[in-house]
Motif scaffolding. Sequence first.
Motif, PDB file in Angstrom:
ATOM      1  N   THR A   1     -17.606  -5.510   5.271  1.00 49.83           N
ATOM      2  CA  THR A   1     -16.806  -4.240   5.513  1.00 49.83           C
ATOM      3  C   THR A   1     -17.592  -3.225   4.429  1.00 49.83           C
ATOM      4  OG1 THR A   1     -14.803  -5.587   5.681  1.00 49.83           O
ATOM      5  CG2 THR A   1     -14.367  -3.697   5.073  1.00 49.83           C
TER       6      THR A   1
ATOM      7  N   MET B   1      -8.231   0.207   7.023  1.00 56.15           N
ATOM      8  CA  MET B   1      -8.311  -1.409   7.326  1.00 56.15           C
ATOM      9  C   MET B   1      -9.065  -1.711   8.343  1.00 56.15           C
ATOM     10  SD  MET B   1      -4.281  -2.070   6.032  1.00 56.15           S
ATOM     11  CE  MET B   1      -4.411  -3.917   6.454  1.00 56.15           C
TER      12      MET B   1
ATOM     13  N   HIS C   1      -5.663   5.099   3.839  1.00 58.44           N
ATOM     14  CA  HIS C   1      -6.150   3.743   3.905  1.00 58.44           C
ATOM     15  C   HIS C   1      -6.878   3.521   5.284  1.00 58.44           C
ATOM     16  CE1 HIS C   1      -3.604   2.726   0.505  1.00 58.44           C
ATOM     17  NE2 HIS C   1      -2.480   3.358   0.932  1.00 58.44           N
TER      18      HIS C   1
ATOM     19  N   GLN D   1       0.730  -1.167  -0.120  1.00 58.98           N
ATOM     20  CA  GLN D   1       0.116  -0.192   0.046  1.00 58.98           C
ATOM     21  C   GLN D   1       0.776   1.168   0.135  1.00 58.98           C
ATOM     22  OE1 GLN D   1      -2.700  -0.327   3.217  1.00 58.98           O
ATOM     23  NE2 GLN D   1      -4.261  -1.640   2.165  1.00 58.98           N
TER      24      GLN D   1
ATOM     25  N   LEU E   1      -5.770   1.280  11.035  1.00 58.24           N
ATOM     26  CA  LEU E   1      -6.495  -0.023  11.266  1.00 58.24           C
ATOM     27  C   LEU E   1      -7.454   0.013  12.523  1.00 58.24           C
ATOM     28  CD1 LEU E   1      -3.135  -2.150  11.288  1.00 58.24           C
ATOM     29  CD2 LEU E   1      -4.383  -1.415   9.477  1.00 58.24           C
TER      30      LEU E   1
ATOM     31  N   GLN F   1     -10.943  -1.404   3.700  1.00 63.97           N
ATOM     32  CA  GLN F   1     -10.512  -2.621   3.281  1.00 63.97           C
ATOM     33  C   GLN F   1     -10.616  -3.608   4.145  1.00 63.97           C
ATOM     34  OE1 GLN F   1      -7.021  -0.542   2.223  1.00 63.97           O
ATOM     35  NE2 GLN F   1      -6.579  -1.570   0.354  1.00 63.97           N
TER      36      GLN F   1
ATOM     37  N   LEU G   1      -7.199  -9.213   3.377  1.00 66.46           N
ATOM     38  CA  LEU G   1      -5.608  -8.529   2.766  1.00 66.46           C
ATOM     39  C   LEU G   1      -4.445  -9.288   3.333  1.00 66.46           C
ATOM     40  CD1 LEU G   1      -6.375  -4.721   3.196  1.00 66.46           C
ATOM     41  CD2 LEU G   1      -6.056  -5.806   1.121  1.00 66.46           C
TER      42      LEU G   1
ATOM     43  N   THR H   1      -2.647   5.728   7.762  1.00 67.58           N
ATOM     44  CA  THR H   1      -3.458   4.426   7.597  1.00 67.58           C
ATOM     45  C   THR H   1      -3.921   4.270   9.120  1.00 67.58           C
ATOM     46  OG1 THR H   1      -1.918   3.288   6.002  1.00 67.58           O
ATOM     47  CG2 THR H   1      -3.215   1.945   7.441  1.00 67.58           C
TER      48      THR H   1
ATOM     49  N   TYR I   1      -9.499  -6.386   6.648  1.00 65.35           N
ATOM     50  CA  TYR I   1      -8.159  -6.578   7.136  1.00 65.35           C
ATOM     51  C   TYR I   1      -7.660  -8.204   7.140  1.00 65.35           C
ATOM     52  CZ  TYR I   1      -4.429  -7.428  10.887  1.00 65.35           C
ATOM     53  OH  TYR I   1      -3.275  -7.686  11.762  1.00 65.35           O
TER      54      TYR I   1
END
Length: 531
Positions: free
Chosen positions: A154, A145, A143, A62, A119, A159, A164, A117, A161
């Motif tokens: 989702t 996640m 991003h 990414q 998460l 995205q 991915l 990003t 997790y």
Amino acid sequence: MLALFAQRGDQYMLTNVGHLLTKRAAITPHREAFVEWERNRRFTFSELNTRSNQIASVLLTQGIKPGDRVATLLKNGIEFVESYFAIAKIGAVMVPVNWRLVSVEISYILKDSAASTLLFDAEFDNTVDELQSGKRGELPCQHWMRCSRGEAETPDWAQDYDELTATGDISEPTTGASGDDNLFIMYTSGTTGHPKGAVHSHDGMLWSQLTSMSTSDMRGDDRFLLALPMFHVGCLNPTSLLVHRGATGVIMRDLDMPGMFNCIDAEKISIFMAVPALLQFMLHAPEREQCDISSVRWIATGAAPVPVSLLDAWAKLGVSIHQAYGLTESCGPGTLLLPEDATSKVGSCGRPQMHTELKIIDARGKTIPMGSDEPGELLLAGRHMMKEYWNNPKATAEALIDGWLHTGDICTWDVEGFITICDRKKDMVISGGENIYPAELENVLAACPDVQEAAVIGIPSVKWGETPLALVVAATGASPTNETLKQWCKDHLAGYKVPQLYKIVDHLPRNPSGKLLKPKLREQYPGPAPF
């Protein structure tokens, strides 16, 4: 794996916290590394390392580069652990976010850290959606996640997790950082104003682990219960330490009393962390009689001194208490009061830990010698201190002077080197021209059999300028009164220190690390005093 070390040996001479997992997976690949208690998910060091490599691969794909910030809004779970080591391996910088914060507070941290990003756990969909709503251009994140954990599909703006991770390369990534390079930015609780981001390096975390490991009794066969939030340094430090030492971490996603006792029993927990208030609650919980906790060897605690009565109660159960003092800025370690000194030095937070230096200075900056009764500000030094406050040179210059971290805590230092915290500089009460340290009063009240916990704040007084107000939570089954509490204080304190005002309350407000929220108490009880 061993061939890998031979081919890339120079890389492993550098300090990279992520590669502690790589090394551990090579030494004890089949040993149990972490257990997710609620879901009964178990991971060996080899399995954890593979997952961490896959996440590292995804982040690299990414476009995450060394030095980039990756924020996490994750509750306790394997995703937090594996992403921490993955981010470390590639040289990115983790920003663990307190998930108890509201969206506007999280937004501040994301902007201040310039995280590219995020998460996040599925249960924070609404919070993250608020962050997203109408603010895409304002936030730095490119991003998003989402760790689904079996939740609904989702959202299209995020995205998955798990999907991915499944596609990630399992091979070891090239080391992206080492030594003094940034490892994580941990934002302080922000009890006043905006939180500040304490920056720690790979070397700093290594020395934090070495300090903890060499001061307390951590063994390779220990099973450590991780029940406090992992976004806090008090849990991130042992998470790292467990991998370094090769011990097993048992993760509780949420702290609840029945679950905690059942987990200790079933997983044969030998060490866990708890603030003193939790230790008190545990003694009276019905589950204590129903579960076998004989595997517990010792408990680490902090945030406040432990009364002798509480020490004795746990000692009768065969459990010793390690009382620690530390800060986010020190990457955890500061001082430690070992069990053998707990009774004779009650109220103290112990001596400086291994690889930690300290001194105490007066208002003029002059060092106060050991054994003096004069209180002063506690300063810490060591290779585990923070590098700086992120994006805040003014606060950094105030906190770090000539290699010493100015803690803002007022303390005394006895002739044997034991430190006793008197109070925060800003919490000191000046009553009738006398300096009164609320923490000293709180320690005395906490030792009263009728008191579960206490907090003392200063409120305006026409006569004295300020006067202390004691807010007291009664012990189970006890009914303290203003008169009995005042008499207890008179028996244990100089007359000018004895609070004249008392209020019995149901609970005291605390932040996630267990520290009292004095600013909130001052808002709730602004005064003035009736005299």
